[in-house]
Each structure stands twice: as structure tokens, then as C-alpha cells.
Write a protein that holds these residues in place. Structure first.
Motif, PDB file in Angstrom:
ATOM      1  N   ASP A  45      -5.998  12.246  -0.655  1.00  0.00           N
ATOM      2  CA  ASP A  45      -6.654  12.134   0.399  1.00  0.00           C
ATOM      3  C   ASP A  45      -5.943  11.074   1.497  1.00  0.00           C
ATOM      4  O   ASP A  45      -6.552  10.648   2.324  1.00  0.00           O
ATOM      5  CB  ASP A  45      -8.292  11.936   0.557  1.00  0.00           C
ATOM      6  N   GLY A  46      -4.936  10.683   1.304  1.00  0.00           N
ATOM      7  CA  GLY A  46      -4.086   9.287   1.747  1.00  0.00           C
ATOM      8  C   GLY A  46      -4.526   8.013   1.270  1.00  0.00           C
ATOM      9  O   GLY A  46      -3.952   6.905   1.738  1.00  0.00           O
ATOM     10  N   GLY A  47      -5.316   8.046   0.591  1.00  0.00           N
ATOM     11  CA  GLY A  47      -5.897   6.891  -0.354  1.00  0.00           C
ATOM     12  C   GLY A  47      -5.012   6.498  -1.566  1.00  0.00           C
ATOM     13  O   GLY A  47      -3.867   6.944  -1.588  1.00  0.00           O
ATOM     14  N   LEU A  48      -5.607   5.912  -2.434  1.00  0.00           N
ATOM     15  CA  LEU A  48      -4.741   5.245  -3.464  1.00  0.00           C
ATOM     16  C   LEU A  48      -4.983   5.804  -4.906  1.00  0.00           C
ATOM     17  O   LEU A  48      -4.032   5.743  -5.727  1.00  0.00           O
ATOM     18  CB  LEU A  48      -5.006   3.581  -3.637  1.00  0.00           C
ATOM     19  N   ARG A  58       1.137  -1.235   0.118  1.00  0.00           N
ATOM     20  CA  ARG A  58       0.015  -0.070   0.018  1.00  0.00           C
ATOM     21  C   ARG A  58       0.881   1.088   0.102  1.00  0.00           C
ATOM     22  O   ARG A  58       0.706   2.182  -0.823  1.00  0.00           O
ATOM     23  CB  ARG A  58      -0.772  -0.063   1.283  1.00  0.00           C
ATOM     24  N   GLN A  59       2.160   1.151   0.824  1.00  0.00           N
ATOM     25  CA  GLN A  59       2.830   2.391   1.157  1.00  0.00           C
ATOM     26  C   GLN A  59       3.596   2.621  -0.540  1.00  0.00           C
ATOM     27  O   GLN A  59       3.767   3.698  -0.702  1.00  0.00           O
ATOM     28  CB  GLN A  59       3.747   2.197   2.039  1.00  0.00           C
ATOM     29  N   LEU A  61       2.450   1.883  -3.308  1.00  0.00           N
ATOM     30  CA  LEU A  61       1.372   2.326  -4.318  1.00  0.00           C
ATOM     31  C   LEU A  61       1.314   4.051  -3.946  1.00  0.00           C
ATOM     32  O   LEU A  61       1.129   4.852  -4.724  1.00  0.00           O
ATOM     33  CB  LEU A  61       0.180   1.777  -3.872  1.00  0.00           C
ATOM     34  N   ARG A  62       1.492   4.298  -2.769  1.00  0.00           N
ATOM     35  CA  ARG A  62       1.264   5.826  -2.196  1.00  0.00           C
ATOM     36  C   ARG A  62       2.362   6.691  -2.655  1.00  0.00           C
ATOM     37  O   ARG A  62       2.403   7.763  -3.104  1.00  0.00           O
ATOM     38  CB  ARG A  62       0.883   6.054  -0.751  1.00  0.00           C
ATOM     39  N   ASP A  63       3.580   5.634  -2.868  1.00  0.00           N
ATOM     40  CA  ASP A  63       4.705   6.488  -2.772  1.00  0.00           C
ATOM     41  C   ASP A  63       5.264   6.651  -4.410  1.00  0.00           C
ATOM     42  O   ASP A  63       6.106   7.561  -4.609  1.00  0.00           O
ATOM     43  CB  ASP A  63       6.149   5.650  -2.291  1.00  0.00           C
ATOM     44  N   ARG A  85      -6.061   9.543  -3.845  1.00  0.00           N
ATOM     45  CA  ARG A  85      -4.668   9.779  -3.542  1.00  0.00           C
ATOM     46  C   ARG A  85      -4.332  10.863  -2.831  1.00  0.00           C
ATOM     47  O   ARG A  85      -3.484  10.756  -1.697  1.00  0.00           O
ATOM     48  CB  ARG A  85      -4.074   9.711  -4.967  1.00  0.00           C
ATOM     49  N   ASP A 125      -5.919   7.920  -8.257  1.00  0.00           N
ATOM     50  CA  ASP A 125      -5.764   9.203  -9.006  1.00  0.00           C
ATOM     51  C   ASP A 125      -7.093   9.447  -9.872  1.00  0.00           C
ATOM     52  O   ASP A 125      -7.590  10.253  -9.975  1.00  0.00           O
ATOM     53  CB  ASP A 125      -4.660   9.530  -9.737  1.00  0.00           C
ATOM     54  N   TYR A 136     -11.172   2.202  -1.823  1.00  0.00           N
ATOM     55  CA  TYR A 136      -9.460   2.524  -2.242  1.00  0.00           C
ATOM     56  C   TYR A 136      -9.218   4.009  -1.581  1.00  0.00           C
ATOM     57  O   TYR A 136      -8.058   4.073  -1.446  1.00  0.00           O
ATOM     58  CB  TYR A 136      -9.256   2.273  -3.546  1.00  0.00           C
TER      59      TYR A 136
END
Ligand code: GDP
Ligand code: CA
Length: 332
Positions: A274-277, A223-224, A226-228, A272, A279, A269
Motif C-alpha cells: 500500500d506504499g508503506g514499508l 525510505r525509498q 526500503l520500498r525498492d 508495503r 511485509d 509504518y
């Protein structure tokens, strides 16, 4: 962006394989011959299991067989034209599960896999080896090399293996929750976080959000990653017109308190920003009315045909997802 794009898809079995076929078709349509370098598929292994002494990987096999063109498209799992002689014999022995059919050709796959695992190869290495038999046009990675299960906990506290709940009981027993024993100690498969970091676009297939995409995201680190990643993350709704297309994914969504709607899955999901995944989120023409709600979450919503019922439709959807990602500012 110049050169061959690097696409990473997160996928489960049936919906995942249809979508991956579409993405491969879209890449070919863009004149990319070496789609293996362009396309990495991260496959759910949360519903893998040991049965009659062999390791089964339902989602890995659905994707492998579909890309190889040897899948039973009508039935939705297993090999085209398979027979069940060995399965019959196993049943005579009282081995395995009487309600869980293993085809003869399919058993060949499981035996080869189990042999290599027993030789000491990791699941990633086994899958790499299995990818050489056919020209799959994609690199397949399991979500992790660890053994992770999916357990369904019912209202009365009883616990069933996911496959028993899904295949034997057809998801008719109301689940209280899903658990993935082993996942906290799991690590992403080697090369997986690197692929996400180097991606130009990351796509979430229209797979079951709870028991296909969910376990992938819950492997610590994924998950991280994906955020990064600098790559845009584009998801495709598995819900069309307020219904899951096939299967019982709605029961899974209900169990975790999520409505079966395109907007609610987008909300699961998360945005992005907002801290999610996500776009961007592709929703069906049938769900056009939900577009504003998705946009209100901070996710770019795109209304597209989402049916993957034939090659042309699959490829058009793959192309729509690629375009949504590659057109994103950060990918230019
Ligand atoms: P499983 O691992 O075999 O259960 O398969 P997946 O998790 O990959 O996919 C199951 C999901 O695929 C179902 O919940 C459906 O909603 C979705 N699906 C199947 N066919 C289609 C299709 O044509 N279009 C879309 N958008 N979703 C589909
Ligand atoms: Ca599955």
C-alpha cells in the motif's frame, strides 16, 4: 536462498541493541560464524549531540557496548562498572549539563571519536574504526554522515534538544511535534542503500518509532531504498500489551497522533503493498487480538513472544524475525 543470508537491521539504542543481540544470536544458532558479513545494523544518529566539546552518539554506543558485552544492562546505557570522576569535575566547572551523566570509560569513547572526527574522518569511518576494538559480529553504519538533531517543540512553541526533554524532563512536558533540523540535506551513509538493495531480509527493530526509527526513515533516500529492495521487510512491535516496554515512547507516539498499540504502530509504518514499508509485523502474544487488524492493513501479522529480557528470549525473537523474512516467497 543459499549461502550466508544478508540481514539489515534498522535500530535505535536500548530496544535496538537488545534486538541486534538476538539477531546475532539467531545467526550463530544457524551455524553462521562470520556474522559480521551477514549482519549490517543501520543506527539512528538523530539524538547525537555535542556536549563539553565531545561528540556523543547514544544509540551507536548502546549498540556497540551491547555487542561487545561491556554495556551496563541494568541501567540501560553506558559502560558496566563505570565511574564518574570526570563528570564530577565537569560539574565543578559548570560545564555540560548537570542532569546528563558522562561516565569515565564512556568519555574515553567520546574523546576517541571526537579526535578522529577532528582528524577528518567521517562518522562512518569513525564507526568502522571503533568496530575493530571488540569482536562485535556485525557491521555498524550510522544512518548518515550529516549532523542531524532532534528538537522537541512544546505546545507553547519553546524548543528543547531531545536529550534535555528526555533525560532532564523525563518526557513530562507535552510535545507538539518533533523536528530533525539538518535531515533534509542529509544523505544515507556510504554503503547504506547498497546494503538495503543487496539484503535478503530487512528488519525494523522494536525501537522507538518516532525518535529512533523515524529519523532513519526520514533521511532522504532511505525510505525509498526500503520500498525498492527485493528483500522482505519485517518489523517487530515495540508495544507489548498496549504499553511501551520501557522508556517514554508512548509520549512520542501520542505527539504524532498515533495510539500506543501494536496495530497503530504497524499502521504508522504502513503496508508495503500500500506504499508503506512492512511485509510482516511481529506482535506479542498479549496483543493477539490485534492480529486481524494488522492483517486488515495488508501486513502479514505473526504472534510471537516479544520480551527480550534474557539471551534465550532475545535469540528466539531474532530467529522468529529471520524466519518471517526468509520464509517470505521472494526470499526463496
Ligand atoms: P533508545 O534509543 O535507547 O530510546 O532505544 P530504542 O529506540 O532502540 O528502543 C526503545 C524501545 O524499545 C522502547 O520504546 C520499548 O518499547 C522497546 N523495547 C525495550 N525492551 C523491549 C522488549 O523486551 N521487547 C520489545 N518488543 N520491545 C522492547
Ligand atoms: Ca536513542
Amino acid at each position: 536462498m543459499t549461502g550466508t543470508p544478508r540481514i539489515v537491521v534498522l535500530a535505535g539504542g536500548v530496544g535496538g541493541s537488545r534486538f541486534v543481540l538476538g539477531v546475532r544470536g539467531a545467526l550463530r544458532g544457524r551455524g553462521i560464524d562470520d556474522t559480521t558479513s551477514a549482519l549490517t545494523v543501520v543506527v539512528n544518529t538523530g539524538d547525537d549531540l555535542w556536549l563539553s566539546g565531545v561528540r556523543l552518539q547514544p544509540d551507536v554506543d548502546s549498540i556497540t557496548y551491547a555487542l561487545a558485552g561491556v554495556n551496563d544492562a541494568e541501567r540501560g546505557w553506558g559502560r558496566q562498572g563505570d565511574s564518574e570522576r570526570v563528570n564530577h569535575e565537569l560539574q565543578e566547572w559548570g560545564a555540560g549539563w548537570p542532569w546528563f551523566t558522562l561516565g569515565d570509560l564512556d568519555l574515553g569513547t567520546h574523546l576517541a571519536r571526537t579526535g578522529w572526527l577532528r582528524d577528518g574522518l567521517t562518522p562512518t569511518q569513525v564507526l568502522e574504526r571503533m568496530s575493530h576494538r571488540w569482536d562485535l559480529g556485525a557491521r555498524l553504519l550510522p544512518m548518515t554522515d550529516a549532523e542531524v538533531d532532534t528538537i522537541v517543540v512544546l505546545e507553547d512553541g519553546s524548543r528543547l534538544h531531545f536529550q534535555e526533554w528526555w533525560t532532564r524532563h523525563r518526557a513530562t512536558l507535552a510535545p507538539a511535534r518533533f523536528e530533525n533540523p539538518g535531515i533534509d540535506a542529509a544523505a544515507p551513509a556510504p554503503g547504506l542503500t547498497e546494503a538495503l538493495a543487496a539484503a535478503d531480509v530487512v528488519l525494523l527493530a522494536p525501537s522507538n518509532p518516532v525518535v529512533s526509527i523515524g529519523p532513519i526513515l526520514d533521511v532522504p533516500g532511505i525510505r525509498q531504498a526500503l520500498r525498492d529492495t527485493a528483500a522482505p521487510v519485517v518489523g517487530v512491535s515495540p508495544v507489548i500489551g498496549g504499553k511501551v516496554v520501557r522508556g517514554m515512547a508512548d509520549v512520542c507516539l501520542t505527539a504524532i497522533g498515533v495510539e500506543t498499540s501494536a496495530a497503530a504502530v504497524a499502521g504508522l509504518y504502513g503496508a508495503r503493498a500500500d506504499g508503506g514499508l512492512l511485509d510482516a509485523w511481529l506482535i506479542a502474544e498479549e496483543d493477539e487480538a490485534a492480529a486481524d487488524e494488522v492483517a486488515g492493513l495488508g501486513i502479514r501479522s505473526l504472534v510471537r513472544p516479544l520480551w527480550m529480557t534474557d539471551d534465550a528470549r532475545r535469540t528466539a525473537l531474532g530467529e522468529a524475525a529471520l524466519t518471517a523474512g526468509l520464509a517470505d516467497d521472494r526470499a526463496l
